[in-house]
Motif scaffolding. Structure first.
Motif, short mmCIF file in Angstrom:
data_model
loop_
_atom_site.label_atom_id
_atom_site.label_comp_id
_atom_site.label_asym_id
_atom_site.label_seq_id
_atom_site.Cartn_x
_atom_site.Cartn_y
_atom_site.Cartn_z
N LEU A 126 5.62 4.74 1.72
CA LEU A 126 6.05 5.92 2.51
C LEU A 126 6.47 5.78 3.84
O LEU A 126 7.50 6.35 4.25
N GLU B 87 8.55 15.34 1.11
CA GLU B 87 7.22 15.80 1.28
C GLU B 87 6.60 15.93 -0.21
O GLU B 87 5.34 15.66 -0.43
N PHE C 154 2.63 11.53 -5.08
CA PHE C 154 2.10 10.04 -5.10
C PHE C 154 0.62 9.98 -4.45
O PHE C 154 -0.24 9.19 -5.07
N ALA C 155 0.57 10.57 -3.51
CA ALA C 155 -0.77 10.48 -2.82
C ALA C 155 -2.04 10.97 -3.78
O ALA C 155 -3.09 10.52 -3.64
N SER C 156 -1.67 12.02 -4.52
CA SER C 156 -2.64 12.69 -5.15
C SER C 156 -2.85 11.96 -6.80
O SER C 156 -4.07 11.95 -7.11
N SER C 157 -1.76 11.43 -7.21
CA SER C 157 -1.93 10.91 -8.53
C SER C 157 -1.24 9.68 -8.64
O SER C 157 -1.58 9.10 -9.73
N GLY C 158 -0.56 9.44 -7.67
CA GLY C 158 0.06 7.82 -7.89
C GLY C 158 1.37 7.78 -8.94
O GLY C 158 1.92 6.88 -9.06
N SER D 137 0.97 -1.19 -0.18
CA SER D 137 0.00 -0.06 -0.17
C SER D 137 1.04 1.19 0.05
O SER D 137 2.06 1.18 0.47
N MET D 138 0.30 2.39 -0.21
CA MET D 138 1.01 3.79 -0.49
C MET D 138 1.51 4.10 1.17
O MET D 138 2.68 4.40 1.23
N ASP D 139 0.75 3.64 1.93
CA ASP D 139 1.05 4.24 3.25
C ASP D 139 2.37 3.41 3.73
O ASP D 139 3.13 3.64 4.52
N ALA E 243 5.84 12.54 -1.66
CA ALA E 243 4.80 11.82 -1.02
C ALA E 243 3.48 12.57 -1.39
O ALA E 243 2.49 11.72 -1.81
N SER E 244 3.32 13.72 -1.47
CA SER E 244 2.20 14.32 -1.82
C SER E 244 1.91 14.28 -3.45
O SER E 244 0.65 13.84 -3.65
#
Length: 176
Positions: A107, A154, A160-164, A102-104, A157-158
């Motif tokens: 990260l 940061e 990836f979280a918004s667009s992958g 998972s992304m979490d 991570a941002s």
């Protein structure tokens, strides 16, 4: 002596028109085998032995074609559902085999490694020199580098979280 019935019997304009099997399948443009299969399956109605009402048969044949189109559309939806389910199963298997995380989790691992690296860098000035002024200079350089590293983390991570996908800045840095 009676003469045999004609192949196609047609009454006057007031009475019904009755066709033989050959006349009916020719009228519909079907092969004889296919026509008889539809009759046997109960799709096309008979008036009597070898006798068919063109109106009833034509309406039944049109309904059969419509039903086939509906079944085909439903089949397409089922195929889409099967494909979606297969993709879900593949993803679950990849996650179970640890090929996918998972992304979490990703990260958290990156943050842990980055933190350990920054901690090591903080101890470097003391390992390099005993001169206080030189330690301060090296420490300032390392602090600046750590800040860039944390800022980059940061940003990535941002992104990836918004667009992958990784940020465009990272792609530019990789090109340099």
């Amino acid at each position: 002596m009676k003469k045999p019935p004609p192949k196609a019997i047609r009454q006057n304009s007031i009475g019904p028109v009755i066709l033989t099997a050959k006349g009916m399948h020719t009228f519909l443009g079907l092969k004889s085998v296919w026509f008889h299969k539809l009759v046997k399956d109960g799709v096309l109605p008979k008036v009597g032995t070898g006798a068919y009402d063109p109106m009833d048969v034509t309406q039944a044949y049109i309904e059969h074609i419509k039903d086939g189109a509906t079944r085909q559309a439903a089949s397409s939806s089922l195929d889409d559902l099967r494909d979606l389910k297969a993709r879900e199963i593949k993803l679950n298997m990849a996650k179970k085999d640890r090929e996918l995380i998972s992304m979490d989790e990703a990260l958290a691992v990156i943050e842990e490694i980055t933190g350990q690296f920054a901690s090591y860098l903080s101890g470097l000035p003391a390992e390099i020199t005993g001169v206080v002024r030189e330690r301060q200079r090296i420490d300032a350089i390392i602090d600046e580098g750590k800040q860039r590293l944390f800022d980059r983390f940061e940003e990535t991570a941002s992104a990836f979280a918004s667009s992958g996908k990784a940020s465009e800045a990272e792609a530019e840095d990789d090109a340099n």
